[in-house]
Write a protein that holds these residues in place. Sequence first.
Motif, PDB file in Angstrom:
ATOM      1  N   LEU A   1     -33.043  15.900 -34.673  1.00 53.62           N
ATOM      2  CA  LEU A   1     -32.258  15.833 -35.892  1.00 53.62           C
ATOM      3  C   LEU A   1     -33.042  15.091 -36.955  1.00 53.62           C
ATOM      4  CD1 LEU A   1     -29.568  16.145 -37.451  1.00 53.62           C
ATOM      5  CD2 LEU A   1     -28.812  14.030 -36.355  1.00 53.62           C
ATOM      6  N   LEU A   2     -33.162  15.693 -38.127  1.00 49.52           N
ATOM      7  CA  LEU A   2     -33.974  15.121 -39.196  1.00 49.52           C
ATOM      8  C   LEU A   2     -33.125  14.420 -40.242  1.00 49.52           C
ATOM      9  CD1 LEU A   2     -36.975  14.970 -39.972  1.00 49.52           C
ATOM     10  CD2 LEU A   2     -36.644  17.035 -41.336  1.00 49.52           C
ATOM     11  N   PHE A   3     -32.096  15.103 -40.752  1.00 46.88           N
ATOM     12  CA  PHE A   3     -31.230  14.538 -41.781  1.00 46.88           C
ATOM     13  C   PHE A   3     -29.774  14.852 -41.478  1.00 46.88           C
ATOM     14  CE2 PHE A   3     -35.133  15.407 -44.299  1.00 46.88           C
ATOM     15  CZ  PHE A   3     -35.405  14.122 -44.748  1.00 46.88           C
ATOM     16  N   THR A   4     -28.897  13.944 -41.858  1.00 42.21           N
ATOM     17  CA  THR A   4     -27.459  14.188 -41.900  1.00 42.21           C
ATOM     18  C   THR A   4     -26.999  13.988 -43.335  1.00 42.21           C
ATOM     19  OG1 THR A   4     -27.071  13.509 -39.615  1.00 42.21           O
ATOM     20  CG2 THR A   4     -25.200  13.415 -41.103  1.00 42.21           C
ATOM     21  N   LEU A   5     -26.388  15.009 -43.915  1.00 41.35           N
ATOM     22  CA  LEU A   5     -25.972  14.977 -45.314  1.00 41.35           C
ATOM     23  C   LEU A   5     -24.456  14.877 -45.413  1.00 41.35           C
ATOM     24  CD1 LEU A   5     -28.218  17.876 -46.670  1.00 41.35           C
ATOM     25  CD2 LEU A   5     -28.789  15.466 -46.464  1.00 41.35           C
ATOM     26  N   HIS A   6     -24.002  13.880 -46.167  1.00 36.00           N
ATOM     27  CA  HIS A   6     -22.578  13.713 -46.445  1.00 36.00           C
ATOM     28  C   HIS A   6     -22.329  14.005 -47.917  1.00 36.00           C
ATOM     29  CE1 HIS A   6     -21.589  11.622 -42.607  1.00 36.00           C
ATOM     30  NE2 HIS A   6     -22.865  11.265 -42.680  1.00 36.00           N
ATOM     31  N   GLY A   7     -21.279  14.708 -48.215  1.00 36.42           N
ATOM     32  CA  GLY A   7     -20.965  15.022 -49.608  1.00 36.42           C
ATOM     33  C   GLY A   7     -19.632  15.717 -49.736  1.00 36.42           C
ATOM     34  N   HIS A   8     -19.373  16.632 -48.823  1.00 30.26           N
ATOM     35  CA  HIS A   8     -18.106  17.363 -48.863  1.00 30.26           C
ATOM     36  C   HIS A   8     -16.982  16.522 -48.259  1.00 30.26           C
ATOM     37  CE1 HIS A   8     -19.526  21.277 -50.288  1.00 30.26           C
ATOM     38  NE2 HIS A   8     -20.613  21.065 -49.560  1.00 30.26           N
ATOM     39  N   GLN A   9     -15.803  16.688 -48.803  1.00 29.80           N
ATOM     40  CA  GLN A   9     -14.614  16.040 -48.267  1.00 29.80           C
ATOM     41  C   GLN A   9     -13.849  17.089 -47.466  1.00 29.80           C
ATOM     42  OE1 GLN A   9     -12.762  14.586 -51.859  1.00 29.80           O
ATOM     43  NE2 GLN A   9     -13.947  12.689 -51.834  1.00 29.80           N
ATOM     44  N   GLY A  10     -14.063  17.097 -46.179  1.00 30.44           N
ATOM     45  CA  GLY A  10     -13.488  18.122 -45.329  1.00 30.44           C
ATOM     46  C   GLY A  10     -14.579  18.983 -44.722  1.00 30.44           C
ATOM     47  N   ALA A  11     -14.172  20.058 -44.081  1.00 31.66           N
ATOM     48  CA  ALA A  11     -15.113  20.919 -43.358  1.00 31.66           C
ATOM     49  C   ALA A  11     -16.159  21.522 -44.290  1.00 31.66           C
ATOM     50  CB  ALA A  11     -14.352  22.035 -42.648  1.00 31.66           C
ATOM     51  N   VAL A  12     -17.389  21.619 -43.798  1.00 29.01           N
ATOM     52  CA  VAL A  12     -18.446  22.375 -44.479  1.00 29.01           C
ATOM     53  C   VAL A  12     -18.497  23.745 -43.797  1.00 29.01           C
ATOM     54  CG1 VAL A  12     -20.843  22.389 -45.240  1.00 29.01           C
ATOM     55  CG2 VAL A  12     -19.691  20.209 -44.791  1.00 29.01           C
ATOM     56  N   ASN A  13     -18.226  24.802 -44.554  1.00 27.73           N
ATOM     57  CA  ASN A  13     -18.031  26.132 -43.977  1.00 27.73           C
ATOM     58  C   ASN A  13     -19.257  27.023 -44.027  1.00 27.73           C
ATOM     59  OD1 ASN A  13     -15.236  25.658 -43.430  1.00 27.73           O
ATOM     60  ND2 ASN A  13     -14.823  25.985 -45.599  1.00 27.73           N
ATOM     61  N   CYS A  14     -20.152  26.792 -44.983  1.00 25.45           N
ATOM     62  CA  CYS A  14     -21.270  27.716 -45.158  1.00 25.45           C
ATOM     63  C   CYS A  14     -22.481  26.983 -45.716  1.00 25.45           C
ATOM     64  CB  CYS A  14     -20.876  28.870 -46.092  1.00 25.45           C
ATOM     65  SG  CYS A  14     -20.130  28.329 -47.651  1.00 25.45           S
ATOM     66  N   VAL A  15     -23.667  27.450 -45.315  1.00 24.15           N
ATOM     67  CA  VAL A  15     -24.928  26.897 -45.806  1.00 24.15           C
ATOM     68  C   VAL A  15     -25.917  28.044 -45.982  1.00 24.15           C
ATOM     69  CG1 VAL A  15     -24.724  24.586 -44.815  1.00 24.15           C
ATOM     70  CG2 VAL A  15     -25.662  26.435 -43.436  1.00 24.15           C
ATOM     71  N   ALA A  16     -26.874  27.849 -46.875  1.00 24.61           N
ATOM     72  CA  ALA A  16     -27.920  28.859 -47.066  1.00 24.61           C
ATOM     73  C   ALA A  16     -29.121  28.230 -47.746  1.00 24.61           C
ATOM     74  CB  ALA A  16     -27.407  30.026 -47.900  1.00 24.61           C
TER      75      ALA A  16
ATOM     76  N   ASN B   1     -37.242  30.824 -51.124  1.00 29.31           N
ATOM     77  CA  ASN B   1     -38.499  30.091 -50.968  1.00 29.31           C
ATOM     78  C   ASN B   1     -38.324  28.760 -50.244  1.00 29.31           C
ATOM     79  OD1 ASN B   1     -37.218  28.528 -52.890  1.00 29.31           O
ATOM     80  ND2 ASN B   1     -38.697  28.917 -54.522  1.00 29.31           N
ATOM     81  N   GLY B   2     -37.087  28.419 -49.876  1.00 29.65           N
ATOM     82  CA  GLY B   2     -36.835  27.199 -49.141  1.00 29.65           C
ATOM     83  C   GLY B   2     -36.824  25.940 -49.973  1.00 29.65           C
ATOM     84  N   GLU B   3     -37.006  26.071 -51.277  1.00 28.93           N
ATOM     85  CA  GLU B   3     -37.059  24.891 -52.130  1.00 28.93           C
ATOM     86  C   GLU B   3     -35.682  24.245 -52.279  1.00 28.93           C
ATOM     87  OE1 GLU B   3     -38.589  23.628 -56.642  1.00 28.93           O
ATOM     88  OE2 GLU B   3     -38.723  25.703 -55.945  1.00 28.93           O
ATOM     89  N   TYR B   4     -34.644  25.068 -52.232  1.00 23.73           N
ATOM     90  CA  TYR B   4     -33.284  24.574 -52.376  1.00 23.73           C
ATOM     91  C   TYR B   4     -32.423  25.069 -51.213  1.00 23.73           C
ATOM     92  CZ  TYR B   4     -34.505  23.468 -57.234  1.00 23.73           C
ATOM     93  OH  TYR B   4     -35.090  22.965 -58.357  1.00 23.73           O
ATOM     94  N   PHE B   5     -31.290  24.422 -51.021  1.00 23.00           N
ATOM     95  CA  PHE B   5     -30.261  24.963 -50.146  1.00 23.00           C
ATOM     96  C   PHE B   5     -28.900  24.626 -50.737  1.00 23.00           C
ATOM     97  CE2 PHE B   5     -31.314  20.771 -48.380  1.00 23.00           C
ATOM     98  CZ  PHE B   5     -30.069  20.187 -48.173  1.00 23.00           C
ATOM     99  N   ALA B   6     -27.899  25.418 -50.363  1.00 25.61           N
ATOM    100  CA  ALA B   6     -26.560  25.255 -50.900  1.00 25.61           C
ATOM    101  C   ALA B   6     -25.565  25.107 -49.764  1.00 25.61           C
ATOM    102  CB  ALA B   6     -26.184  26.442 -51.781  1.00 25.61           C
ATOM    103  N   THR B   7     -24.491  24.363 -50.032  1.00 25.08           N
ATOM    104  CA  THR B   7     -23.421  24.167 -49.067  1.00 25.08           C
ATOM    105  C   THR B   7     -22.082  24.421 -49.743  1.00 25.08           C
ATOM    106  OG1 THR B   7     -23.240  21.788 -49.554  1.00 25.08           O
ATOM    107  CG2 THR B   7     -24.756  22.444 -47.800  1.00 25.08           C
ATOM    108  N   GLY B   8     -21.119  24.935 -48.988  1.00 26.42           N
ATOM    109  CA  GLY B   8     -19.780  25.161 -49.504  1.00 26.42           C
ATOM    110  C   GLY B   8     -18.757  24.667 -48.515  1.00 26.42           C
TER     111      GLY B   8
END
Length: 492
Positions: free
Chosen positions: A300-315, A319-326
């Motif tokens: 495990l490299l990183f754990t990211l906290h930001g959403h309040q509640g379940a994180v349902n999707c990631v992408a 080019n791998g420079e960014y990623f998004a979470t919903g």
Amino acid sequence: MLRWLYKAGTVAKREQSEQNNVIVATSSTPRNTFKPRNSASMRPDPTLERNFKGHKDTVTGVDFSSNMKQIATSSTDCCVMIWNMKLQRRAYRFNGHKDAVMSVQFSPSGHLVASCSRDKTVRLWVPNMKAESSVFKAHTATVRSVNFSSDGQSLVTASDDKSVKVWAVHRQKFLFSLNQHINWVRCARFSPDNRLIISSSDDKTIRVWDKNSRECIHSFYEHAGYASHVDFHPSGTCVAAASTDNSVKLWDIRSLKMLQHYQVHSGVVNSLSFHPSGNFLLTASNDSTTKILDLVEGKLLFTLHGHQGAVNCVAFSRNGEYFATGGSDEQVMVWKSNFDEGSDTVRAQRSTSYQVPPARSGTPRMLKSQPSGHQGQAPEPARTVRHNHNGVLPPDAHRNSSTSSTYTLANIQSPAQPPLQVPRRASSSEASMDLTNTLEHIMGQLDILTQTVSILEQRVTLTEDKVKECLENQVAHMKAFTGEEDWTTDTH
């Protein structure tokens, strides 16, 4: 009207006016303030770049366009939204689905967006202001997943009607179905070379299909839960599964062995996404966290906290420079990965063609993860990145001593392997499981046939009754007509 404003250094904030219903979102670029013990050996942390708010319910899907100018999201609010990465550009809200939208994806060219819904349809949108779309009457139940082939010519969908269907995009024509699952199908994906399809189902199987022969060439079995999301490694030689038993597993589709098993989440894992280099895996969970796994070192490299509640999707972006979470908090967060800034491995991998090596014959090679530094050095703990919705990262946000009990892919930078061949003959235990599953599938199909015959019998009965009624009406009409002629003759 949706309007997006930028204010440096602040966290995305939503302000809504009763008169004009304006949604204002600002961008956030928090930076960590602590100094690592050995900055040369530590990668920079991912940073939150944008925070989009506009959906009115849970965000279920997210994807980047190939040119990184737009992000598509789906939600249970029945809408698809197209967000523009360029500052002060308005977002588009597409209304068309009659029920919750379950998944969304850009075509490889970025000229189309596919979405699927509980309304049993798949829509193809043109991602512009006109919001033009065409509809596939796809399935007989909720459509859970939609995925373009790498050439953009085909589309694969997965549904609660227990089927996986393949479509021709430009002709908008149904091609064929894959029907061996005996429960809801959660996800289906094309392999990078478009020769294989992988699907996961509530029947606790992950099936690998040959697209040309349309046959299932292997099934992986989940025992504790089922895989809610699956995807191919960029090399096409292994697959990852996000499971309801809180785990993430990687399987080699040539040796048919498990390569890695991560137990890093405390809740159901909903989604995952491979970094284009193949070195990292992004996961999303009901435990409100997003995690980044280092597949080379198996940790495990990183754990990211930001959403309040379940994180349902990631992408990841292309080019791998960014990623998004919903998440279920109706938010879409865009993060900068910062992998290239501190990792020579990623840069090297981009210029090197490789595939994940197969496991050795017999017991698969599963090695305990080792530290990346000098021998004898303690393993580096996973770092936690917290976004507390105030734009501030606490100084101790990264002092997380938890590590994952994981395994590593041996020699992941090995030379390219030969193309995938038809798998070997299964062992007796696997054959027994396959036989059991086949029998269950046959029984399920027999139940369906019985129901179909029953329905046909009812329709035949109704048809016979209708014909009988028509004949009786015709006879009555003829009698009435004959009686009228007799009456006319008598009067004369």
